[in-house]
Write an enzyme that holds these catalytic residues in place. Structure first.
Site, short mmCIF file in Angstrom:
data_model
loop_
_atom_site.label_atom_id
_atom_site.label_comp_id
_atom_site.label_asym_id
_atom_site.label_seq_id
_atom_site.Cartn_x
_atom_site.Cartn_y
_atom_site.Cartn_z
N CYS A 126 -1.14 -0.88 -2.08
CA CYS A 126 -1.88 -2.27 -2.65
C CYS A 126 -1.11 -3.33 -2.73
O CYS A 126 0.17 -3.32 -2.97
CB CYS A 126 -2.33 -1.83 -4.08
SG CYS A 126 -3.54 -3.01 -4.72
N CYS A 130 0.63 -5.09 -9.38
CA CYS A 130 0.58 -4.76 -10.77
C CYS A 130 1.85 -4.11 -11.03
O CYS A 130 2.20 -3.05 -10.85
CB CYS A 130 -0.65 -4.34 -11.35
SG CYS A 130 -2.29 -5.32 -10.79
#
Ligand code: SAH
Ligand code: SF4
Length: 388
Positions: A126, A130
């Site tokens: 991804c 995060c």
């Protein structure tokens, strides 16, 4: 570690367009209607290889096997936890990328019926990054194809987990389970294949999973939410908020610098207004960071006045994480503050901690030398289990 063949020239049947397959079949003297027959068969849970498609002539089955891969994924590991209620699979793709999917069973409890949830990946890795998420830490690999997404669900259909277990009813075979895009990747950064996969999963001639049983979770890709309103209004939306204040969210969910909280919440609200479907706001609880009474009050403000629901998730710390999950008392106080403000709120249990079931964690382990000595039982076939 068990190595699987990586070089595979044949295209995967689940990623071949119907017209393309029709042309391939016609070139072999087959009628054009065979294309839908083949594709319908491939997306039928019971059939695990071309030879199982017994309504096709044997010669055609052999020809298909020579021309196409039956599945886009090879499942290299399956780990089980929670006494068999949670199972996690690592799937290897033809180019060596690895993705994960997880199956979670919840037995019936008081007024709640038993249910099964299958959590699938939309990307290998991804790019959102995060810092609390193992997938985000590992970075971006590549987009998944629609076939690679659908094949994760089909994998579970071909294992005993979907149908068996304590207090479980066999009707899961008929599609009475939920699918959540909460595995690796940001689904709304891979819109076309994700939407195509949803339509395939939804197709009554294939698995026939109701759109209302499918949830797309996003870190806040606003244009993707707009497309869901237009194109998939029956599908559920979850927004990973995790912070009620932009400075903190810039750090926790870096895509916030592009689409800040006000824009993301406004998009969620438009989705709820347009679809009359309740949007879930996901909030990972990190000790002493985002679990303060002030942030609870801010979150209550963001979630009030529209069709939303807050889902509190204790952080499952990744190896070497600088953060830990909030203490149960903090979580309860946070929940009560939201409840007091009239916001519907639930606390989700983190399932499968012992098999690193949170987003991308097992993948992160595999990227290293070897799997941890698991407190897990590896039990399925036909997969190769564990490490050599
Ligand atoms: N990219 C999408 C969907 C995949 S992540 C998204 O972010 O929504 C699915 C959910 O798992 C997200 O809510 C994410 O924040 C959460 N998650 C990631 N790492 C976690 C961890 N270490 N502990 C608890 N939840 C985590
Ligand atoms: Fe990507 Fe979701 Fe992990 Fe963030 S939480 S890095 S968006 S997979």
């Amino acid at each position: 570690m068990t190595e699987l063949p990586l070089v595979e020239q044949r295209p995967a049947i689940s990623d071949v367009a119907q017209e393309e397959l029709a042309a391939w079949l016609v070139a072999r003297g087959e009628p054009v209607y065979r294309a839908s027959q083949v594709l319908g068969g491939v997306h039928r849970p019971a059939a695990a290889c071309f030879a199982d498609l017994t309504d096709l002539p044997a010669t055609l089955r052999t020809a298909l096997d020579g021309g196409f891969r039956y599945s886009t994924i090879v499942t290299s590991h399956v780990l089980e936890a929670d006494g068999g209620l949670t199972a996690k699979a690592v799937h290897q793709l033809h180019d060596g990328q690895r993705i994960e999917s997880v199956l979670m069973r919840t037995p019936s409890r008081r007024r709640h019926a038993a249910r099964t949830t299958i959590c699938i990946s939309s990307q290998a890795g991804c790019a959102v990054g995060c810092p609390f998420c193992a997938t985000g830490q590992a970075g971006f690999g590549r987009q998944l194809t629609a076939g690679e997404i659908v094949d994760q669900v089909l994998h579970w259909h071909r294992t005993p987990w979907l149908a068996l277990g304590p207090d479980w009813r066999p009707d899961a075979r008929d599609g009475h389970y939920n699918i959540v895009f909460m595995g690796m990747g940001e689904p709304l950064n891979n819109v076309e294949p994700v939407f195509a996969a949803v339509r395939l999963l939804n197709d009554p001639d294939r698995l026939g999973v109701g759109a209302r049983h499918i949830t797309v979770s996003t870190s806040g890709v606003v244009p993707g939410v707009e497309r869901m309103i237009e194109e998939l209004p029956q599908v559920n939306l979850a927004i990973s908020l995790h912070a009620a204040q932009d400075q903190l969210r810039d750090e926790l969910v870096p895509i916030n610098r592009k689409w800040p909280i006000a824009e993301v919440v406004a998009a969620g609200r438009r989705f709820a207004d347009a679809t009359r479907r309740r949007v879930s706001l996901e909030y990972v609880m990190i000790a002493e960071l985002n679990d303060t009474p002030e942030l609870a009050a801010r979150l209550a403000g963001l979630a009030s006045g529209w069709l939303s629901h807050v889902n509190l998730i204790p952080l499952n710390p990744t190896p070497g994480s600088r953060w830990t999950g909030s203490a149960p008392t903090r979580i309860r106080a946070f929940r009560d503050a939201l409840r007091g403000a009239g916001v519907p709120v639930t606390v989700r249990d983190t399932r499968g901690r012992e098999i690193e079931a949170a987003c991308g964690q097992l993948h992160a382990q595999l990227a290293g030398r070897r799997l941890p000595e698991p407190a897990t039982k590896a039990t399925t076939e036909p997969v190769a289990v564990g490490v050599a």
